[in-house]
Scaffold this active site. Structure first.
Site, PDB file in Angstrom:
ATOM      1  N   CYS A 147       0.756  -0.667   0.060  1.00 18.52           N
ATOM      2  CA  CYS A 147       0.470  -0.209   0.165  1.00 18.52           C
ATOM      3  C   CYS A 147       0.776   1.305   0.122  1.00 18.52           C
ATOM      4  O   CYS A 147       1.324   2.208  -0.774  1.00 18.52           O
ATOM      5  CB  CYS A 147      -0.717   0.144   1.083  1.00 18.52           C
ATOM      6  SG  CYS A 147      -2.372   1.545   0.608  1.00 18.52           S
ATOM      7  N   HIS A 160      -3.845  -4.458   1.063  1.00 20.08           N
ATOM      8  CA  HIS A 160      -2.465  -5.575   1.325  1.00 20.08           C
ATOM      9  C   HIS A 160      -2.338  -7.079   1.818  1.00 20.08           C
ATOM     10  O   HIS A 160      -3.570  -7.613   2.252  1.00 20.08           O
ATOM     11  CB  HIS A 160      -3.156  -5.229   2.379  1.00 20.08           C
ATOM     12  CG  HIS A 160      -2.818  -3.536   3.241  1.00 20.08           C
ATOM     13  ND1 HIS A 160      -1.712  -3.187   3.654  1.00 20.08           N
ATOM     14  CD2 HIS A 160      -3.484  -2.344   3.027  1.00 20.08           C
ATOM     15  CE1 HIS A 160      -1.746  -1.926   4.082  1.00 20.08           C
ATOM     16  NE2 HIS A 160      -3.439  -1.329   4.177  1.00 20.08           N
ATOM     17  N   GLU A 220      -1.063  -9.234   2.995  1.00 22.66           N
ATOM     18  CA  GLU A 220      -0.687  -9.783   4.195  1.00 22.66           C
ATOM     19  C   GLU A 220      -2.278  -9.897   4.972  1.00 22.66           C
ATOM     20  O   GLU A 220      -2.569 -10.632   5.726  1.00 22.66           O
ATOM     21  CB  GLU A 220      -0.483  -8.734   5.182  1.00 22.66           C
ATOM     22  CG  GLU A 220      -0.923  -7.131   6.014  1.00 22.66           C
ATOM     23  CD  GLU A 220      -0.822  -6.193   5.242  1.00 22.66           C
ATOM     24  OE1 GLU A 220       0.039  -6.214   3.215  1.00 22.66           O
ATOM     25  OE2 GLU A 220      -0.742  -4.740   5.658  1.00 22.66           O
TER      26      GLU A 220
HETATM   27  N1  GLN Z   1      -1.270   6.957   3.177  1.00 25.47           N
HETATM   28  C1  GLN Z   1      -1.682   6.275   1.906  1.00 25.47           C
HETATM   29  C2  GLN Z   1      -3.284   5.894   1.590  1.00 25.47           C
HETATM   30  O1  GLN Z   1      -4.335   6.988   2.163  1.00 25.47           O
HETATM   31  C3  GLN Z   1      -1.568   4.530   2.331  1.00 25.47           C
HETATM   32  C4  GLN Z   1      -2.353   3.855   3.413  1.00 25.47           C
HETATM   33  C5  GLN Z   1      -1.704   2.694   3.860  1.00 25.47           C
HETATM   34  O2  GLN Z   1      -0.336   2.232   3.517  1.00 25.47           O
HETATM   35  N2  GLN Z   1      -2.638   2.100   4.111  1.00 25.47           N
HETATM   36  O3  GLN Z   1      -3.227   5.857   0.520  1.00 25.47           O
END
Ligand code: GLN
Length: 560
Positions: A401, A530, A532
């Site tokens: 992400c 994600h 994970e």
């Molecule tokens: N801050 C980034 C966004 O909002 C990444 C978010 C994250 O890593 N879950 O897009």
């Protein structure tokens, strides 16, 4: 796995959901989540349809607005819930998706009762804490049981007996039991071994059972958490003073690998004893074979791979809070276990690299780097330096992400020559936004408050043909979980592509890029989702598996 065929003697026991309530006493942090998940795991291995609920006594509606250093990682369910991380533990031990409905908080219960009152749903009655709050708790629990047609539903009551916060939840459990729902109570206690005495003490456990008795609940099982296994003397003592049969006092010693717990229960005939409480006959099963194999792999693995996690939610007072990244750690363990290697995780605070670039030398003996998810601008420049280092030095890099966004910013700046390129999350006025909020999201952001503007939950991702991603996943449509606001700027894609960044995954309408990779690198990938959250012990996420395989290669080449 055993099923419930028509000839099954236990088939008459099917139909009505049976409830197993897990409470805790003496201290918090006893691993009730893992205990609940392990009980669910052994029952599932015996052919039953099982799920688990986590009750969180806090007023928050969900965990979405909580700081990771305060409450650990926020777990994201496939149906878009931001929940307590115990739901992640349940999913990992059960190998299936669990709905956001399975996380009940005091906030949700009160919100519902108050809105029903405003809607005149109580027909003019005086709405009271008792019975209306426990009734709503019961309704929520039964909703989950019925929706999923469960044989068993585990209910983990957060907090410790004696807390004010969870008393209404315990009251709900007492009432359900009184009204004849099939219920078994499991109480988790801690047995300290004070240094000055050198002996395992049972008195705090006895007191906590007494406190449970005060709210009208007598446990059927005691899970005895301690540094060491329980001996017969202590077992006998707990049995007599806590009013529980000796065979139902179960030893739960500290374990190096939590995934071993279901096997420890099976060895203590726990499954047989708990089934007997519900009047169900126990049959031997091979349902735990794969699990046993995985546990055996992680216990016997010798070769080490050194994985750095470069993040920022590390420090809280004098302690390092690894809980902020629990799913990432577990996903590494799953992939490593299946490859029979031991992951040695090294925590790196990205802010350190900002203060002194020479510190990047610390990455010299690292076999793979993960830049996990995160919010806010702290430590971003340090992460960008790390991504550059990995790209230029052929170090396996997995960006999760935010980690993908970092890799894109770095590529835009240093390969496409877009000086000062950034995400608008960190620099609103950047001349070259490589990551930004897409126009239709801007409107949404204006209207709603924080917390309600995220792209959340499971979504389909299209995988592009002839890419590494296609090889890894082995298919062209996958489903993964998201929790973010910002996306790769569509206006920059051609430029990035021309310079060699491959977009190997995107939304099914081809509009938003979701996976990046570099073809001429041992492993350089990032995902907007994600991975994970979908990794399971015996079914690791393919991105993590490939990342660990590459780390093994690097480690092997070092020893040549
Ligand atoms: N801050 C980034 C966004 O909002 C990444 C978010 C994250 O890593 N879950 O897009």
């Amino acid at each position: 796995m055993l099923g419930f065929g028509k000839s099954d003697k236990n088939s008459d026991k099917k139909g009505k959901c049976k409830f197993i309530v897990v409470t805790g006493g003496v201290i918090s942090g006893l691993g009730k989540g893992v205990i609940t998940a392990s009980i669910a795991n052994v029952l599932q291995a015996h052919g039953y349809n099982v799920s688990a609920i986590k009750i969180d006594p806090y007023i928050n509606i969900d965990a979405g607005t909580m700081r990771p250093t305060e409450h650990g990682e926020v777990w994201v369910t496939d149906d878009g819930g931001e929940t307590d991380q115990d739901l992640g533990t349940y999913e990992r031990f059960l190998g299936k998706s669990i709905s956001k409905l399975n996380n009940i908080t005091t906030g949700q219960v009160y919100q519902k009762v108050i809105s029903m009152e405003r809607n005149l749903d109580f027909g003019g009655k005086c709405v009271e804490v008792i019975p209306h709050i426990p009734e709503e708790i019961e309704r929520r629990i039964k909703e989950v049981a019925e929706k999923e047609k469960l044989d068993f539903l585990l209910i983990e009551v957060g907090g410790t007996v004696g807390d004010y916060q969870n008393v209404l939840f315990l009251e709900a459990m007492r009432r359900m039991n009184l009204k004849g729902d099939p219920m078994v109570f499991v109480h988790v206690v801690y047995l300290p071994i004070p240094k000055s005495v050198g002996e395992m003490k049972t008195k705090p456990a006895q007191h906590s059972v007494r406190m449970l008795n005060e709210v009208g609940i007598q446990p059927h099982f005691i899970m005895a958490r301690s540094e060491k296994p329980l001996d017969d003397v202590r077992k006998e003592k707990i049995s007599i003073f806590c009013n529980v049969k000796p065979e139902n006092v179960i030893s739960n010693p500290d374990l190096e690998y939590v995934y071993e717990l279901p096997l420890i229960y099976e060895n203590q005939d726990f499954t047989e004893n708990i089934l007997r409480k519900f009047d169900i006959k126990y049959k031997k099963t091979d349902g735990l074979d794969n699990w046993r194999k995985f546990v055996n792999n992680i216990k016997t693995a010798e070769k080490k791979v050194k994985i750095a996690i470069v993040g920022k939610y590390f420090d809280i007072g004098d302690f390092t809070l690894e809980d902020s990244y629990v799913s990432v750690i577990e996903a590494i363990k799953h992939a490593s276990g299946n490859k029979k290697v031991v992951p040695e995780i090294v925590w790196m605070d990205s802010k350190d690299f900002e203060k002194d670039e020479n510190k990047l030398q610390k990455l010299n003996d690292i076999d793979g780097v993960i830049v996990p998810g995160g919010f806010g601008s702290t430590g971003i420049e340090g992460k960008i330096l790390v991504a550059k280092y990995c790209r230029e030095n052929n170090v396996p890099y997995l960006g999760l992400c935010l980690g993908l966004q970092i890799a894109v910013i770095e590529f835009a700046r240093n390969v496409c020559g877009l000086e000062g390129s950034n995400s608008t999350e960190f620099d609103k006025n950047t001349k070259h936004p490589s990551v930004c909020i897409l126009p239709d999201q801007v409107e949404k952001m204006k209207k709603s408050q924080y917390g309600g503007t995220m792209r959340l939950g499971g979504q389909d991702v299209k995988i592009v043909e002839n890419t590494i991603a296609e090889k890894i996943y082995g298919k062209n449509l996958i489903r993964e979980r998201f929790r973010h606001r910002f996306e790769i700027n569509p206006e920059l894609i051609e430029n990035l592509k021309n310079k060699g960044l491959v977009f190997s995954g995107m939304t099914p309408d081809n509009k938003i890029m979701q996976i990046i990779e570099l073809s001429e690198h041992i492993f350089f990938m990032g995902s907007q989702f994600h991975p994970e959250f979908t990794s399971r012990p015996i079914n690791p996420n393919p991105l993590f598996t490939k990342f660990i395989e590459s780390a093994i290669k690097i480690s092997d080449s070092r020893s040549l």
